[in-house]
Design a protein around this motif. Sequence first.
Motif, PDB file in Angstrom:
ATOM      1  N   ARG A   1       0.953  -1.206   0.014  1.00  0.00           N
ATOM      2  CA  ARG A   1      -0.135   0.231  -0.019  1.00  0.00           C
ATOM      3  C   ARG A   1       0.831   1.333   0.050  1.00  0.00           C
ATOM      4  O   ARG A   1       2.030   1.363   0.361  1.00  0.00           O
ATOM      5  N   ASN A   2       0.187   2.345  -0.155  1.00  0.00           N
ATOM      6  CA  ASN A   2       0.815   3.422  -0.183  1.00  0.00           C
ATOM      7  C   ASN A   2       1.284   3.679   1.716  1.00  0.00           C
ATOM      8  O   ASN A   2       0.508   3.929   2.406  1.00  0.00           O
ATOM      9  N   VAL A   3       2.443   3.822   1.759  1.00  0.00           N
ATOM     10  CA  VAL A   3       2.871   3.889   3.067  1.00  0.00           C
ATOM     11  C   VAL A   3       2.479   5.306   3.680  1.00  0.00           C
ATOM     12  O   VAL A   3       2.252   5.435   4.952  1.00  0.00           O
ATOM     13  N   VAL A   4       2.453   6.386   2.851  1.00  0.00           N
ATOM     14  CA  VAL A   4       2.109   7.552   3.386  1.00  0.00           C
ATOM     15  C   VAL A   4       0.418   7.591   3.931  1.00  0.00           C
ATOM     16  O   VAL A   4       0.164   7.869   5.148  1.00  0.00           O
ATOM     17  N   ARG A   5      -0.152   6.759   3.278  1.00  0.00           N
ATOM     18  CA  ARG A   5      -1.733   6.789   3.688  1.00  0.00           C
ATOM     19  C   ARG A   5      -1.848   5.699   4.709  1.00  0.00           C
ATOM     20  O   ARG A   5      -2.505   6.017   5.683  1.00  0.00           O
ATOM     21  N   SER A   6      -1.043   4.584   4.577  1.00  0.00           N
ATOM     22  CA  SER A   6      -1.123   3.606   5.775  1.00  0.00           C
ATOM     23  C   SER A   6      -0.741   4.152   7.222  1.00  0.00           C
ATOM     24  O   SER A   6      -1.589   4.024   8.160  1.00  0.00           O
TER      25      SER A   6
END
Length: 403
Positions: free
Chosen positions: A143-148
């Motif tokens: 997943r997008n680590v910023v969003r996670s």
Amino acid sequence: MSIYASLRRIAFILVLCSSLLVVPVSAAGLKFENWIENFRDTALKEGVSATTFDRAFKGIHSPDQWVLDKANYQPEFKASVWQYFDNRIQAGSIQLAKDKKKTLQPWLDKINKQFGVDPNVLLAIWSMESSFGTILDNQVMMRNVVRSLATLAYADPKREKFGRTQLLAVLQSLQNGDLDETHLTGSWAGAMGHTQFIPTSYQAYAVDVDNNGRRDIWNSVPDALGSAANLLAKNGWQSDKTWGYEVTIPTQKLPTEKLTLGEWEKLGVKPADGKTFAHKGDTAELKLLDGRDGPAFLVLKNFQVLKRYNNSDRYALAVGMLADQIGGAGPLTKAWQRPFTPLGINQVVELQSLLKAQGFYNGEIDGKAGSNTRKAIVAFEKSVGMEPQGFPSKEVLEPLRKR
């Protein structure tokens, strides 16, 4: 009250109910966006530029529910003991690690010389963390680590501090050029690359082994394995020493405190392979993850260092056992307490072939009892009136052979 007044009252109530149903959805979205704005102020105070922050959060407007679902399920704590180890220590993984070892031997020798960490341990970590990099191509898992991390910081009270700290580390790495947009993928908890480093670990321990000017744990296996070795070394890894021993134990009650290997030996605790303990003055702790009737282990300092990667006894033990078997050791002398009779890889191949021939399975015949194989087993068990358990077992293989 007139009929018109009644109708106006009903209409008013319907409008009110309708607005009540809509407001929480809208408020939830605004709430997350407000959180992002608040965190933006924090990041800017920590030296992250507005341009970097806005680039990182571009297109992110809502939390990721999948991340929260994963956060509530961790196999280190919820899977049964035998299932946890069976899923991670498999003949196929061991053979693949041996093949990788041959291919990467020059790099492994270089890393071992620099950091003093057993290459088999690094290969075991690589297998455990990303299945030798194969999960990096999994669009669901990555997943997008910023969003996670923003999701965890915003919606998971237990991991709020972790999420904020790791998110700030990602932004700082973007700011200084260590990362770019192509590197913003990771696990539900923000772990990144072949060896699944959380952002603060990347900052602290990632190294450029292949000397191309970047600490690239996504695309460079030497960098990833070297970074794992650096993490272990800086946390006290003892070169040329083991993580621990499988042992046999006497029937009498044993102490729970740490003792030296020599003292354990005097109490009747001995290596299960019949050999002797090396470094008998080293302190060890007894681990009985499956009770006295399951395998027993004495674990040493390097076991505790492995837990710096993942603070779980199961994880550290799996890495240690997997490393030993990559190095040529045999399986455990005492089996985990399973509710069935396990199968070897060739028997799993036969099981899959029979399930396929009888219309229960349409996956690959690969000897790996994954979720599709287990679903097929459940379907077969139901068809013959067995209790549906889904275990790749002798108890399932034998009736399959008779059909």
